[in-house]
Design a protein around this motif. Structure first.
Motif, short mmCIF file in Angstrom:
data_model
loop_
_atom_site.label_atom_id
_atom_site.label_comp_id
_atom_site.label_asym_id
_atom_site.label_seq_id
_atom_site.Cartn_x
_atom_site.Cartn_y
_atom_site.Cartn_z
N GLN A 72 0.82 -1.20 0.00
CA GLN A 72 0.00 0.00 0.00
C GLN A 72 0.86 1.26 0.00
O GLN A 72 0.49 2.28 -0.60
N THR A 73 2.02 1.19 0.63
CA THR A 73 2.91 2.35 0.63
C THR A 73 3.44 2.61 -0.78
O THR A 73 3.51 3.77 -1.22
N VAL A 74 3.79 1.55 -1.48
CA VAL A 74 4.27 1.72 -2.86
C VAL A 74 3.15 2.28 -3.75
O VAL A 74 3.39 3.17 -4.59
N GLU A 75 1.93 1.78 -3.58
CA GLU A 75 0.82 2.28 -4.38
C GLU A 75 0.53 3.75 -4.07
O GLU A 75 0.27 4.55 -4.97
N LYS A 76 0.63 4.09 -2.80
CA LYS A 76 0.41 5.48 -2.42
C LYS A 76 1.49 6.38 -2.99
O LYS A 76 1.21 7.51 -3.45
N GLU A 77 2.71 5.91 -3.01
CA GLU A 77 3.80 6.70 -3.59
C GLU A 77 3.59 6.92 -5.08
O GLU A 77 3.85 8.01 -5.60
N ARG A 78 3.10 5.92 -5.77
CA ARG A 78 2.83 6.07 -7.21
C ARG A 78 1.72 7.10 -7.44
O ARG A 78 1.81 7.93 -8.34
#
Length: 314
Positions: free
Chosen positions: A172-178
């Motif tokens: 979820q952190t990676v998706e939020k960063e994107r």
């Protein structure tokens, strides 16, 4: 003849003389009852109604006395003065006082209601085109907020039900960063959307009109925008330059081409509403073309800027 046997002189001392007795009058014979007195008493006759001749004569009523003449020094009261004297001082009963109090409370409540309605109806004088545009913007924002709420709830459920919460949190952190990279313009983006091309042969379109177009697209749900190779972000600004318009200090010339990623069914109607962007630009003798597309690529990037003062609080 001895002295002690002398008769008493009348008028002398001693008993007063007895008055002389009047000769007895002969007794009058007792009156015999007359035949009329032996008759039984008759009931009194009812009073006789007045004869017509008596009714025709009007009863004499006492003539009204003439009003006393006012003193020559006192002026005659006018109708207004008599009315004022009859109204003041007022004679108020308890029931009238209660009714007046209830009417006052009712009038006060109606005044407050009318004032609140007038305050809440600030858009009553707006044009129909403005009302339609505001309604579309509100619908779009409501839809986006509902989608965002649903996504956050799904993420919470995934975190609660995942066996490996640390791995799920990393994803979820990676998706939020994107997602934040798309909004900040540091990564490319693609998706459905529209292409807006503005041709201005007379040079009447200025920076404020392009800014209004951008704001309309954002209100309709645009997620990524690119204008003539310049990525639009939250801090972008427009200015007029000789023979064209500058975005973030970079000059662009017409035709102005907008590449917008978002829901085409919301973006295109927002531009074509009565009194909206398209009609405003056409009044300036500009040509506007809107094209829907299933895939729009926004590949203009912005360099990530390191903040000077802001730091993460986590």
């Amino acid at each position: 003849m001895s002295t002690n046997e002398s008769p008493e002189e009348p008028g002398g001392a001693g008993r007063p003389p007895e008055p002389p007795k009047s000769p007895e009058s002969p007794k009058s014979p007792e009156p015999q009852p007359s035949p009329e007195s032996l008759r039984p008493p008759q009931s009194p006759e009812p009073p006789q109604s007045p004869q017509p001749s008596q009714l025709s004569e009007p009863s004499q009523t006492p003539e009204p006395s003439e009003p006393a003449k006012e003193a020559p020094g006192q002026p005659e009261e006018t109708g207004r003065q008599r009315l004022a004297a009859g109204l003041w001082p007022p004679r108020v009963s308890r029931a009238q006082l209660i009714v007046a109090l209830l009417l006052f409370v009712l009038g006060l409540g109606l005044a407050i209601q009318v004032r609140s309605n007038s305050d809440s109806s600030a858009l009553r004088g707006a044009r129909q085109e403005d009302l339609v545009r505001i309604l579309d913007e509100l619908d779009g924002r409501t839809k986006r907020l509902e989608d965002e709420k649903q996504q956050l709830e799904d993420q919470r459920k995934e975190l609660e039900n995942s066996s490996n919460q640390a791995e799920e949190a990393r994803k979820q952190t990676v998706e939020k960063e994107r997602q934040l990279g798309i909004l900040a313009g540091t990564v490319a983006a693609q998706g459905p959307g529209i292409t807006l091309k503005i041709t201005d042969p007379t040079g009447q379109v200025q920076s404020d009109q392009l800014l209004d177009t951008l704001q309309e697209l954002r209100a309709a749900g645009a997620e990524a925008i690119q204008i003539n190779g310049v990525r639009i972000v939250a801090g972008s600004y427009f200015s007029d330059e000789n023979g064209g318009v500058a975005i973030d200090g970079k000059k662009i010339t017409q035709p102005y081409e907008f590449k917008v990623i978002g829901k085409p069914q919301d973006l295109e109607p927002a531009l074509n509403i009565p009194g909206g962007v398209v009609q405003t630009l056409e009044k300036e003798q500009a040509t506007v073309a809107v094209t829907r597309s299933a895939k729009i690529v926004v590949d203009a990037l912005r360099a990530a800027k390191q903040p000077d003062y802001a730091r993460s609080s986590s």
